[in-house]
Scaffold this active site. Structure first.
Site, PDB file in Angstrom:
ATOM      1  N   GLU A  36       0.950  -1.485   0.432  1.00  0.00           N
ATOM      2  CA  GLU A  36      -0.183   0.113   0.245  1.00  0.00           C
ATOM      3  C   GLU A  36       0.806   1.509   0.154  1.00  0.00           C
ATOM      4  OE1 GLU A  36      -2.129   0.847   3.684  1.00  0.00           O
ATOM      5  OE2 GLU A  36      -3.470   1.754   2.573  1.00  0.00           O
ATOM      6  N   ARG A 261       5.799 -12.376   9.350  1.00  0.00           N
ATOM      7  CA  ARG A 261       6.008 -11.520   8.982  1.00  0.00           C
ATOM      8  C   ARG A 261       7.518 -11.490   9.628  1.00  0.00           C
ATOM      9  NH1 ARG A 261       2.439  -7.616  10.228  1.00  0.00           N
ATOM     10  NH2 ARG A 261       3.389  -6.270   8.827  1.00  0.00           N
ATOM     11  N   LYS A 271       5.038   0.835   9.857  1.00  0.00           N
ATOM     12  CA  LYS A 271       4.304   2.017   9.205  1.00  0.00           C
ATOM     13  C   LYS A 271       4.359   3.224  10.133  1.00  0.00           C
ATOM     14  CE  LYS A 271       3.678  -0.017   5.179  1.00  0.00           C
ATOM     15  NZ  LYS A 271       2.562   0.413   3.724  1.00  0.00           N
TER      16      LYS A 271
END
Length: 561
Positions: A36, A261, A271
RNA sequence: UGGGGUGUCGACAAGUGGUAAGUCAGCAGCCUUUGGAGCUGCCAUUCCCAGGUUCGAAUCCUGGCACCCCAGCCA
């Protein structure tokens, strides 16, 4: 670097091997990296990028770059540009397959309309709060929306008018009609579209309804013919929903595979937190060399090869894990050891006068550029009567294991001569050692003597009159805690920021060959570490970043004492 | 109290019923004109726990325990 091309076994490759054996997807392997564009990429993304592109490479398939741009409020062009730059820099090529979920808005709308026609999607007038209320909790089922049984005709009309902009933001949503009692909350009539009047970085104001990620993602994969849709663990319980959509629509069915992850100790990877560190100036920007962002690592001095090597070494699995940052550093050393030219630089200079060396004499001595690579050749470095050595390389009262310079001791100057310390000059007031007087052995030119006597230490040095001044930035881990999120009650991760994560050294003396070193140039400063020319270097001022130190056995010995 | 996952060395991680790879870290040594690099050796009699099946189990079965994710009109 053998492991980079090697094919480590992992559960995803096993799945693909089996699929291939079973003849699925006509033998195709097609993956994608779907960021994204709402932030900069970090080392965790690099894991995913190397996984997806690496699979495509190894199986003779393809990997798309697709921006999942379904939320115009958070997404910006700046981010898509940086993402493309970083993926490219990492060494991957998506060729002409640069896609955007926003490319599919019309198709997605048609798919949604199909669901409406089929009677499995409806327009809901509940407010956000009401929807939450009706959703139930983890342990109690939700209840049906009062709008759930609108007629198909009414839903078609309402959905069209949502798109046409007849309703205010948030007034209505389009929802899938699945099961409000499902144990999987994702199946409790998830929202497909919301009304949001926001300018999209690609579609502008063309749309006032935007698809939710859950609605867009699986169909985007399907439209691109993705065979293996690899994502992180938290999407595991979204898979039944994606499967439901695909099955309802009867379109190509990618197989979603979830992996854990990447987490790294002594840093943060979310983020949200990275954005906060940048926006609130805890760091100098997204490319601050202390950050685990790709651009930060790049500025720090990391190479694409070292990051790919790291991605190979950490493997891929489903168990939550936290990788030791020392492994990342080891990968950088492994690569730079092979390619970085060796140079001499004195970070904390101590003046040394060689009393018996002729005044005004300058010799050009030959130095090997990289012992790991004979092809790197040699260069000349100037030697003269006054030189600088590292303050740390002299001790007035040395420990018996201290192999460096001390009163009366002889050491070798790398590529030059043996010198013996004859006299120590100190500041009268502070007692600080400010200058050394040494003698040299003219027979030891080049670093050896006919009598083959041993010298314990070899020091790096720089000729004073030829030295170039430089600034050197030393970085330490950004956080003092292995897990920065673990804090005392009432504090947040910022309480774990390392106040000494950046040390700026000015007045460093580097050898003249570094005078015009290019930005991004990587060197090994002999006996110290790997350094990279920072982009702040300009008009004759050279700035180096320490990417990573060399292994320091002496530091370990000293620490133990 | 619902649903979905995961547990193998200090950290990652192979292992797919035949007797615990590799990497990082650590330790010891060799070598060295970088206390770098390189090289050698050591570092899980045991795989979350307890039972069971089997000649044989990290792998299969049963029952526990621990940890992670999910209640955005974020992704």
């Amino acid at each position: 670097m053998a492991t980079e091309s090697g094919r480590p076994s992992n559960f995803i490759r096993d799945i693909i091997d089996n699929d291939l054996k079973a003849g699925k997807n006509q033998g195709r392997v097609h993956t994608r990296f779907p960021p994204e564009p709402n932030g900069y990429l970090h080392i965790g993304h690099a894991k995913s990028i190397c996984l997806n592109f690496g699979l495509a490479r190894d199986y003779g398939g393809k990997c798309n770059l697709r921006f999942d741009d379904t939320n115009p409020i958070k997404e910006e062009l700046e981010y898509v540009e940086s993402i493309k730059e970083d993926v490219r820099w990492l060494g991957w090529d998506w060729e002409d397959r640069e896609f955007y979920a926003s490319d599919y808005y019309t198709q997605l709308y048609e798919y949604a309309m199909r669901l409406v026609f089929m009677g499995v999607a409806y327009v809901c007038d509940l407010t956000a709060d009401e929807i939450r209320e009706y959703r139930g909790t983890l342990t109690t089922p939700g209840k049906d929306s009062p709008y759930r049984n609108r007629t198909t005709l009414e839903n078609i009309d309402l959905f069209r008018r949502m798109r046409a902009g007849e309703f205010p933001d948030g007034a209505k949503t389009l929802r899938a009609k699945i099961d409000m009692a499902s144990g999987n909350i994702n199946m409790r009539d998830p929202i497909l579209y919301r009304i949001t009047r926001a300018t999209h970085h690609r579609t502008g104001d063309k749309w006032c309804i935007y698809p939710m990620y859950d609605w867009a993602h699986g169909q985007s994969d399907s439209l691109e013919g993705i065979t293996h849709s690899i994502c992180t663990l938290e999407f595991e319980d979204h898979r039944p929903l994606y499967d439901w959509f695909i099955d309802q629509l009867g379109i190509h069915h990618p197989q979603q595979i979830e992996f854990a992850r990447l987490n790294l100790n002594y840093t943060v990877m979310s983020k949200r937190l990275l954005l906060e560190l940048v926006k609130e100036n805890y760091v100098s920007g997204w490319d601050d060399p202390r950050l685990p962002t790709i651009c930060g690592l790049r500025r720090r001095g990391f190479t694409p090869e070292s990051i790919r090597l790291f991605a190979d070494k950490i493997g891929v699995a489903k168990a939550d894990s936290t990788v030791d940052i020392a492994l990342l550093e080891a990968c950088l050393r492994e690569h730079l050891n092979l390619i970085a030219p060796r140079v001499m630089a004195v970070l904390r200079p101590l003046k040394v006068v060689i009393d018996n060396y002729p005044d005004g004499q300058v010799e050009e001595l030959e130095a090997i550029n990289n012992p790991e690579n004979p092809d790197a050749g040699t260069r000349k470095i100037p030697f003269s009567k006054v030189i600088y050595i590292e303050q740390d390389d002299f001790r007035e009262e040395p420990h018996k294991k201290f192999f460096r310079l001390a009163p009366g001791k002889e050491v070798r100057l790398k590529h030059a001569y043996y010198i013996t310390c004859q006299k120590v000059v100190k500041n009268d007031k502070t007692g600080e050692v400010i200058e050394l007087h040494c003698s040299y052995d003219p027979e030891s030119r080049g670093g050896g003597t006919a009598d083959n006597r041993k010298v314990e230490g070899t020091l790096h040095w720089v000729s004073a009159q030829h030295a170039v001044d430089a600034e050197v930035r030393l970085f330490d881990r950004l956080f003092i805690a292995e897990d920065p999120s673990k804090t005392e009650p009432g504090k947040d991760y910022k309480a774990n920021l390392n106040p000494a994560s950046l040390e700026v050294l000015s007045g460093c003396k580097v050898e003249p060959s570094l005078k015009d070193a290019p930005v991004g140039g990587k060197y090994q400063f002999l006996r110290q570490g790997y350094f990279c020319v920072d982009l702040d270097s300009k008009n004759g001022k050279v700035v180096f970043n320490r990417a990573v130190g060399l292994k320091d056995t002496w530091a370990k010995i000293e620490k133990r004492r």
